[in-house]
Design an enzyme around this catalytic site. Structure first.
Site, short mmCIF file in Angstrom:
data_model
loop_
_atom_site.label_atom_id
_atom_site.label_comp_id
_atom_site.label_asym_id
_atom_site.label_seq_id
_atom_site.Cartn_x
_atom_site.Cartn_y
_atom_site.Cartn_z
N LEU A 162 3.99 11.08 0.82
CA LEU A 162 3.01 10.22 -0.66
C LEU A 162 4.17 9.03 0.20
O LEU A 162 5.14 8.61 0.44
CB LEU A 162 3.21 10.50 -1.08
CG LEU A 162 2.38 11.66 -1.56
CD1 LEU A 162 2.12 11.93 -3.46
CD2 LEU A 162 1.10 11.19 -1.54
N ASP A 163 2.89 7.67 0.45
CA ASP A 163 4.55 6.67 0.53
C ASP A 163 4.84 6.28 -0.73
O ASP A 163 5.00 6.68 -1.93
CB ASP A 163 3.66 5.31 0.73
CG ASP A 163 2.27 5.28 2.15
OD1 ASP A 163 3.09 5.97 3.38
OD2 ASP A 163 1.17 5.59 2.34
N LYS A 164 5.98 5.27 -0.45
CA LYS A 164 6.95 5.05 -1.60
C LYS A 164 5.77 4.58 -2.79
O LYS A 164 7.12 4.98 -3.95
CB LYS A 164 7.66 3.85 -1.56
CG LYS A 164 8.34 3.12 -2.57
CD LYS A 164 9.90 1.86 -1.39
CE LYS A 164 9.74 1.74 -3.07
NZ LYS A 164 11.23 0.96 -2.30
N THR A 166 2.57 4.66 -3.29
CA THR A 166 1.55 6.16 -3.69
C THR A 166 2.34 7.22 -5.10
O THR A 166 3.63 7.85 -5.02
CB THR A 166 1.47 7.07 -2.57
OG1 THR A 166 1.05 5.41 -1.70
CG2 THR A 166 0.44 7.74 -3.20
N ARG A 267 -5.71 3.95 3.05
CA ARG A 267 -5.11 2.07 3.17
C ARG A 267 -5.15 1.97 4.35
O ARG A 267 -6.32 0.72 3.93
CB ARG A 267 -3.35 2.34 2.97
CG ARG A 267 -2.99 3.37 1.20
CD ARG A 267 -1.72 2.85 1.61
NE ARG A 267 -0.95 1.62 1.68
CZ ARG A 267 0.56 1.51 2.58
NH1 ARG A 267 1.64 1.89 2.71
NH2 ARG A 267 1.12 -0.27 2.75
#
Length: 338
Positions: A162-164, A166, A267
């Site tokens: 997961l992105d930072k 998220t 995104r």
């Protein structure tokens, strides 16, 4: 094989690596004298010949860290050409990259755990894997502290990211067999991943929408991703299903179901249809409704347990900032079944 402190792209044997992590860092200042054999070579290649027990990658890291001096001056350019008669020094020491696989105790929330796997509820702001700018304090470091056996697994058992900024659910393997099985399941699209996204702009049209558009590096900005044509600009097939849950003049709340797992997929796809995520400045969003990080939450995760063959389903409650944003826009949500 050349010796060096491990770097993050490595998957070292657990016993050897654990010993190195726990040992005190070793420092050695070694003198350098470049001869005719190194004349005209790049600095990093010349160092490989003079300090032959270490890898080129490790030596490049030392150059980047300012640990190499040439003719009395610190050098940070690996491509610098050396001359016969040049002298200098190199300080052999652990680099940030080489210490990335280091256990760090941290509070982690587990939605589920058994001897085979973990389901982590990741908070926003926690980086998943060490990378430039974040060589420590990552989820990987926390997983290594949580379970010593994770040291023997590539990426400490992490099979997806997961992105930072998220938040939400991730599955992590605790054995190599389970890790391989989960990787295969994700590749076969047998792992269900559903996200909630708060986006700018009132949703118009059908409540359900499928976006199938390849994703690749943005040709105008290599630091971000974009929907690309796949011909003039290479990309990988990507599909996301969107379902409107709530709507208002300021924006919309959308459930996003991943069918592929491309970098920044939700995104990018949301931005491509005119609905950038709230506070996602990389893809055209802006802070709103009190949200200071991209408004994306990995809410639901489903898969078949690789060992027990039991169908597993997990759901994560919305973080406080997300809930507050919904209230600020007076969005009431409905919760259809998975």
């Amino acid at each position: 094989m050349k010796n060096s402190w491990p770097i993050i792209s490595s998957a070292p044997e657990s016993d050897e690596f654990e010993d190195r992590v726990e040992a005190e860092p070793e420092f050695e200042l070694r003198a350098l004298l470049f001869g005719a054999a190194q004349h005209g070579q790049r600095l990093d290649l010349a160092l490989v010949e003079l300090v032959s027990e270490f890898s080129r990658s490790y030596l490049q890291q030392l150059i980047d860290c300012g640990a190499v001096a040439l003719n009395g001056l610190t050098v940070r350019k690996a491509s610098l050409r050396v001359k016969a008669g040049d002298s200098g020094s190199i300080e052999l020491r652990p680099t940030p990259q080489s210490q990335a696989f280091k256990p760090q105790a941290m509070a982690l929330e587990f939605a589920y755990q058994d001897e085979h796997l973990l389901v982590v509820n990741k908070p926003a702001g926690l980086v998943v894997h060490p990378a430039p700018g974040n060589w420590s304090g990552t989820l990987l470091n926390g997983l290594l502290a949580n379970d010593a056996k994770a040291m023997g697994l590539p990426r400490a058992g992490i099979v997806h990211r997961l992105d930072k900024d998220t938040s939400g659910l991730m599955v992590v393997a605790r054995t190599r067999a389970v890790m391989d099985a989960l990787v295969r399941a994700i590749a076969a699209r047998e792992v269900s991943r559903q996200y909630l996204a708060l986006a700018h702009g009132r949703w118009v049209g059908a409540a359900r929408r499928e976006v199938s558009a390849p994703i690749g590096r943005d040709p105008r900005n290599r630091l971000r991703m974009a929907v690309v044509d796949g011909v003039n600009h290479p990309g990988k097939a990507a599909r996301t299903d969107f379902e409107l849950l709530a709507n208002c003049d300021q924006g919309c709340l959308v459930r996003c179901t991943l069918h592929t797992g491309r970098t920044h997929q939700i995104r990018v796809h949301m931005a491509s249809i005119g609905h950038p995520l709230v506070a996602d400045e990389v893809y055209g969003g802006r802070s709103a409704a009190g949200m200071q990080r991209q408004a994306l939450h990995a809410q639901r995760l489903g898969f078949v347990h690789p060992v027990t063959q039991q169908a597993m389903r997990f759901e994560s409650a919305l973080p406080i900032d997300f809930e507050q944003a919904l209230r600020a826009w007076q969005l009431e949500t409905r919760t259809p079944s998975v």
